[in-house]
Structure formats: structure tokens, C-alpha cells
Write an enzyme that holds these catalytic residues in place. Sequence first.
Site, short mmCIF file in Angstrom:
data_model
loop_
_atom_site.label_atom_id
_atom_site.label_comp_id
_atom_site.label_asym_id
_atom_site.label_seq_id
_atom_site.Cartn_x
_atom_site.Cartn_y
_atom_site.Cartn_z
N ILE A 242 -12.37 6.31 -4.85
CA ILE A 242 -13.41 5.71 -4.01
C ILE A 242 -13.85 4.40 -4.66
CG2 ILE A 242 -15.74 6.05 -3.05
CD1 ILE A 242 -13.63 8.02 -1.92
N SER B 287 -10.56 16.64 -6.07
CA SER B 287 -10.00 15.29 -6.25
C SER B 287 -8.49 15.43 -6.09
CB SER B 287 -10.32 14.78 -7.65
OG SER B 287 -9.42 13.74 -8.02
N TYR C 198 -10.88 16.64 -16.42
CA TYR C 198 -11.20 16.44 -15.00
C TYR C 198 -10.13 17.10 -14.12
CZ TYR C 198 -12.65 13.86 -10.77
OH TYR C 198 -13.09 13.51 -9.51
N LYS D 225 -10.67 20.24 -11.59
CA LYS D 225 -10.43 20.12 -10.15
C LYS D 225 -9.32 21.07 -9.68
CE LYS D 225 -13.56 16.98 -9.20
NZ LYS D 225 -14.78 17.36 -8.47
N1 LIG Z 1 -16.05 8.65 -6.77
C1 LIG Z 1 -14.76 8.92 -6.73
O1 LIG Z 1 -13.87 8.05 -6.85
C2 LIG Z 1 -14.29 10.34 -6.53
C3 LIG Z 1 -12.94 10.58 -6.29
C4 LIG Z 1 -12.50 11.89 -6.13
C5 LIG Z 1 -13.41 12.92 -6.19
N2 LIG Z 1 -14.72 12.67 -6.42
C6 LIG Z 1 -15.64 13.81 -6.49
O2 LIG Z 1 -16.66 13.64 -5.52
C7 LIG Z 1 -17.87 14.25 -6.00
C8 LIG Z 1 -19.01 13.26 -5.94
O3 LIG Z 1 -18.65 12.13 -6.72
P1 LIG Z 1 -19.55 10.81 -6.77
O4 LIG Z 1 -18.64 9.71 -7.11
O5 LIG Z 1 -20.41 10.72 -5.54
O6 LIG Z 1 -20.45 11.13 -8.06
P2 LIG Z 1 -21.86 10.54 -8.46
O7 LIG Z 1 -21.90 10.54 -9.94
O8 LIG Z 1 -22.15 9.26 -7.73
O9 LIG Z 1 -22.87 11.63 -7.91
C9 LIG Z 1 -22.95 12.89 -8.48
C10 LIG Z 1 -24.34 13.45 -8.17
O10 LIG Z 1 -24.42 14.72 -8.85
C11 LIG Z 1 -25.73 14.81 -9.41
N3 LIG Z 1 -25.69 15.72 -10.57
C12 LIG Z 1 -25.13 15.49 -11.77
N4 LIG Z 1 -25.34 16.53 -12.59
C13 LIG Z 1 -26.06 17.43 -11.87
C14 LIG Z 1 -26.60 18.70 -12.19
N5 LIG Z 1 -26.44 19.26 -13.38
N6 LIG Z 1 -27.27 19.36 -11.22
C15 LIG Z 1 -27.46 18.80 -9.99
N7 LIG Z 1 -26.98 17.58 -9.65
C16 LIG Z 1 -26.29 16.91 -10.59
C17 LIG Z 1 -26.07 13.38 -9.85
O11 LIG Z 1 -27.47 13.21 -10.03
C18 LIG Z 1 -25.49 12.58 -8.71
O12 LIG Z 1 -26.45 12.38 -7.69
C19 LIG Z 1 -17.57 14.75 -7.42
O13 LIG Z 1 -17.26 16.12 -7.38
C20 LIG Z 1 -16.35 13.92 -7.82
O14 LIG Z 1 -15.55 14.55 -8.78
C21 LIG Z 1 -15.19 11.40 -6.59
#
Ligand SMILES: NC(=O)c1ccc[n+]([C@@H]2O[C@H](COP(=O)([O-])OP(=O)(O)OC[C@H]3O[C@@H](n4cnc5c(N)ncnc54)[C@H](O)[C@@H]3O)[C@@H](O)[C@H]2O)c1
Length: 246
Positions: free
Chosen positions: A190, A134, A157, A161
Site C-alpha cells: 500500500i 498480506s 512478518y 501472516k
Molecule cells: N500498509 C501496507 O502496505 C500493508 C500491506 C499488506 C498488509 N497490511 C496489513 O494491513 C493491516 C493494517 O495495516 P496499516 O498499514 O493500516 O497499519 P497502521 O500501522 O497504519 O495501523 C495499525 C493500527 O493498529 C493499531 N494498533 C497497534 N497496536 C495495537 C494494539 N496493541 N491494540 C490495538 N490497536 C493497535 C494502531 O494504533 C494503528 O491504528 C495490518 O494487519 C498490516 O499487516 C498492510
Amino acid sequence: MKKANKEKIILVTGGSGLIGKSIIKDLTEDSYIPINIDITSAENSCEHFKCDITKEDEIEEVFQLIYQKYGRIDGLVNNAYPRKEAFGADFFDVQEKHLVEQLHFQLASYYLCCQKVLPYLQKSNGGSIVNISSIYGSVGNDFSLYENTKMNPPGVYNMVKGGINSLTNYLAAKFGKDQIRVNTISPGGIFDNQDKKFVEKYIQKVPLARMGNPDDISPVICFLMSDKSKYITGQNILVDGGLTCL
Ligand SMILES: NC(=O)c1ccc[n+]([C@@H]2O[C@H](COP(=O)([O-])OP(=O)(O)OC[C@H]3O[C@@H](n4cnc5c(N)ncnc54)[C@H](O)[C@@H]3O)[C@@H](O)[C@H]2O)c1
């Protein structure tokens, strides 16, 4: 020897989530063979292996099953973000046991997925790992964005990261000799129906004047999995509409 995308088996953790679904879709469209590794099932068209990435034995078992079935593994997208109840607790309310737990769930899981996939990439004579971080692994938060909302970004967080960014550098340096490339992608915010007050202030800060979408992130993963990025390793690509250039 150059491998065509269609021969490449790419493991995607968290492929059922917001960004994960887009990663699976774009990898499929680019003729890769993505495999979703997630604790929950999804509507993705690709094969799904149920796995809790906080459990070392489950990671090992699932990676082995995939290798036995497909005969090779070419890439890993470390994307899942396991959350515990303490996720989002205020800075002062985080207790030591929650801190340790979150570091284990969110940082150790990335480490272990890399550790377990690397021998398979070595057998494939090369490969690509993308760790999803992130922008908050690189910069601090602008807390004025969250004023008058219930949003309260957790300090853990940023710590996790930042650790992931360093893990990428370590692995890129250690496994370059095996033609294994390791890079980080750091998304900015996002859009996911966040508080309107936050969204309005956020987009005013972004040079490209909008929040990100999952399909802003996934094409970069396709690029990093492909031979077009064959001389790129140890990099952190910030995909944030220019937010962090200010
Ligand atoms: N959404 C944002 O704004 C954003 C911004 C920057 C970075 N990110 C990063 O992007 C990545 C994805 O984020 P997202 O928003 O799609 O998250 P999300 O919560 O929509 O999806 C995360 C997925 O991980 C799975 N998961 C959770 N725990 C798990 C476990 N123990 N074993 C296996 N799977 C597991 C969940 O079931 C889910 O499908 C993350 O690393 C997040 O930190 C997201």
C-alpha cells in the site's frame, strides 16, 4: 433471515490506522455500524473503544461492553498490527525473546480477537470475520525491490501472516455450521510514501502498474461483511494489482 447492512455491528481493530480508516469510512458509507477498536484514538466518525488487543482481559471487556450497548455483534475485521521495538530487525539480529514476543503480539492477538468474538456471532446466528493478512503470508519477498533503500522486510512478518492464513482456514471449517464465515484479505504493498527507488521498482512489477491504496482494500471488506458473499468462506483474497499472479 437476511440482515440489512444497517443492522450489522462490525468491530474493526486498528481502525485508526492507514487501512483501518478507509475500512471504517466504507463500512459507514455502506450503512454498517462499524466500531473502532484501537489502542490510539482517531478522527473516525464512528464510536471508538480504546483497547490493547495484545491483552486478553481488555479484548474481553471491550467486546462485552459493545454487546451490552448494541445488543448484537455481526462481524470482526482483524486488522490492527501491534509493533514492538524489534519489528523490522534484520533476520540475523532477531533474538528468541523478540521472536516469541512478536508472535504473541501479532499472531496471538488475532487468535484472541477471534476467540472472544465468536460466541457473540453464534448468538447472532451467523456472522463474518475478515483477517487482514498480506501477500507475504503466501509468497516470499522479491528482495531486489529493497536494494539501495533502508527497507528490510522482517521474516517474522511472513511467519505471522502465514499463520493468520491458516487460522482462517481452521475457523472457516469449524464454524461454518454456525453460518459464520471467515476469510482472509491479503493486501499487496500500500502506498505510504515509501522510498522512491522501491516504489518505482515495485510498480514495474505490478500488472496494474501502481501500488495499492487503502480504498482498494476496504470495498472487499464491505463485500465480505454483506450477504452478497454468503457462500464464501475459508478464502484468501489477494488484493495486489496482480503482483502474485506472475
Ligand atoms: N500498509 C501496507 O502496505 C500493508 C500491506 C499488506 C498488509 N497490511 C496489513 O494491513 C493491516 C493494517 O495495516 P496499516 O498499514 O493500516 O497499519 P497502521 O500501522 O497504519 O495501523 C495499525 C493500527 O493498529 C493499531 N494498533 C497497534 N497496536 C495495537 C494494539 N496493541 N491494540 C490495538 N490497536 C493497535 C494502531 O494504533 C494503528 O491504528 C495490518 O494487519 C498490516 O499487516 C498492510
